[in-house]
Write an enzyme that holds these catalytic residues in place. Structure first.
Site, PDB file in Angstrom:
ATOM      1  N   GLU A  54       0.656  -1.599  -0.184  1.00  0.00           N
ATOM      2  CA  GLU A  54      -0.196   0.600   0.199  1.00  0.00           C
ATOM      3  C   GLU A  54       1.099   1.207   0.427  1.00  0.00           C
ATOM      4  O   GLU A  54       2.128   1.199   0.634  1.00  0.00           O
ATOM      5  CB  GLU A  54      -1.443  -0.256   1.336  1.00  0.00           C
ATOM      6  CG  GLU A  54      -2.009   1.163   1.562  1.00  0.00           C
ATOM      7  CD  GLU A  54      -3.428   0.733   2.453  1.00  0.00           C
ATOM      8  OE1 GLU A  54      -4.223   0.411   1.957  1.00  0.00           O
ATOM      9  OE2 GLU A  54      -2.766   0.750   3.569  1.00  0.00           O
ATOM     10  N   LYS A  56       0.279   4.813   1.413  1.00  0.00           N
ATOM     11  CA  LYS A  56      -0.610   5.769   2.140  1.00  0.00           C
ATOM     12  C   LYS A  56       0.338   6.433   3.027  1.00  0.00           C
ATOM     13  O   LYS A  56       1.300   6.204   3.752  1.00  0.00           O
ATOM     14  CB  LYS A  56      -1.289   4.197   3.215  1.00  0.00           C
ATOM     15  CG  LYS A  56      -2.113   5.598   4.972  1.00  0.00           C
ATOM     16  CD  LYS A  56      -2.299   4.512   5.374  1.00  0.00           C
ATOM     17  CE  LYS A  56      -1.762   3.458   5.677  1.00  0.00           C
ATOM     18  NZ  LYS A  56      -2.758   1.880   6.484  1.00  0.00           N
ATOM     19  N   GLU A 165     -14.568  -5.839   1.647  1.00  0.00           N
ATOM     20  CA  GLU A 165     -14.315  -5.651   2.660  1.00  0.00           C
ATOM     21  C   GLU A 165     -15.171  -5.299   4.461  1.00  0.00           C
ATOM     22  O   GLU A 165     -16.028  -4.750   4.344  1.00  0.00           O
ATOM     23  CB  GLU A 165     -13.537  -4.461   3.018  1.00  0.00           C
ATOM     24  CG  GLU A 165     -12.558  -4.027   4.366  1.00  0.00           C
ATOM     25  CD  GLU A 165     -11.485  -2.969   4.329  1.00  0.00           C
ATOM     26  OE1 GLU A 165     -11.119  -2.564   4.182  1.00  0.00           O
ATOM     27  OE2 GLU A 165     -12.545  -2.253   6.276  1.00  0.00           O
ATOM     28  N   ASN A 186     -11.031  -7.227   7.604  1.00  0.00           N
ATOM     29  CA  ASN A 186     -10.071  -6.070   8.404  1.00  0.00           C
ATOM     30  C   ASN A 186     -10.183  -6.909  10.060  1.00  0.00           C
ATOM     31  O   ASN A 186     -11.212  -6.411  10.562  1.00  0.00           O
ATOM     32  CB  ASN A 186     -10.325  -4.570   7.974  1.00  0.00           C
ATOM     33  CG  ASN A 186     -10.173  -3.896   8.098  1.00  0.00           C
ATOM     34  OD1 ASN A 186      -8.831  -3.735   9.224  1.00  0.00           O
ATOM     35  ND2 ASN A 186      -9.805  -2.262   7.716  1.00  0.00           N
TER      36      ASN A 186
END
Length: 260
Positions: A54, A56, A165, A186
């Site tokens: 990712e 981020k 998710e 998650n």
């Protein structure tokens, strides 16, 4: 009002503004709109690592993670490391991302790109396609069953993969439908921000085998992946672990080498 409620409230205002600035007809004439998308689900099924890395910059739970790197370098580093795909945060207010990040990542690499966003409107799915994404994220906690169906079917009509998710069994049960490709669990509790791999283990038993299982949050070492593989997980989303270093690509390379 928890953090997710705040994000969604702000997102509705933001999306309404964006719709007023860029009409759908303009998105549909984007150079990337007719681009052939690459399937992240297929890549994960055939991969020996399953790593989705990712980009981020910050998050509500950790504040600043890394503001010093440009997305092109991160994307190229991840690509050279041999990750299966890259998740690009496009939320500005809470995560410091943008659609330009997605565009720059797309210009830098050919691997599948996930638009990591709080999708609450069909317009955002058209944006994802226009800016070069191969995959969209839908979050069960903020959507109704009807919205999940409408959004995922639109994504499939645009030849985009869908990662749904969930955080608990209730969200999972309301969300299972044929227009999804991957089910992501998650491990972070959105109310307390606590992370536990037990969430992935528990929900693995009720995720049908036709979906690629992805575990998200709290995966900071190869032991976590080795622990989750027997539960059928083929995808592992890793963000902060790579992004908090000076060279996320090198960190991903070291991680993948150790995993193999």
């Amino acid at each position: 009002m928890n953090i997710l409620d705040k994000i969604v409230k702000d997102k509705r205002v933001e999306v309404d503004l964006r719709k007023g600035l860029i009409p759908i007809s303009q998105l549909e004439t984007s150079v990337l709109f007719d681009r052939h998308s690459d399937s992240l689900a297929h890549t994960l099924r055939t991969s020996s690592t399953g790593i989705i890395a990712e980009h981020k910059r910050r998050s509500p739970s950790k504040s600043v993670i890394n503001h010093d790197l440009n997305v092109q370098d991160v994307a190229k580093g991840y690509d050279q490391a041999g990750v299966c795909g890259m998740s690009v945060l496009t939320d500005g207010k809470y995560f410091g991302g943008s659609l330009d990040d997605l565009l720059l990542a797309r210009a830098s690499v050919k691997m599948p790109l996930l638009r990591k966003e709080f999708i609450i409107d069909e317009y955002q799915i058209l944006e994802a396609k226009a800016y070069g994404a191969d995959v969209i994220l839908l979050i069960a906690a903020i959507l109704t069953t009807s919205e999940i169906k409408t959004f995922s079917e639109l994504a499939k009509s645009l030849r985009l993969d869908v990662l749904l998710e969930v955080h608990n069994e209730e969200e999972l049960q309301k969300s299972i439908m044929p227009s999804l490709d991957m089910l992501g669990v998650n491990n972070r509790n959105l109310k307390t921000f606590e992370v536990s791999l037990e969430t992935s283990k528990k929900l693995s038993k009720i995720i049908p085998d036709e979906f690629v299982k992805v575990s998200e949050s709290g995966i900071s070492n190869i032991e976590a992946i080795k622990e989750l593989r027997p539960f059928g997980y083929q995808g592992f989303l890793i963000g902060e672990n790579f992004m908090k270093t000076e060279d996320p690509g090198a960190s991903a390379t070291t991680f993948i080498n150790a995993l193999n």
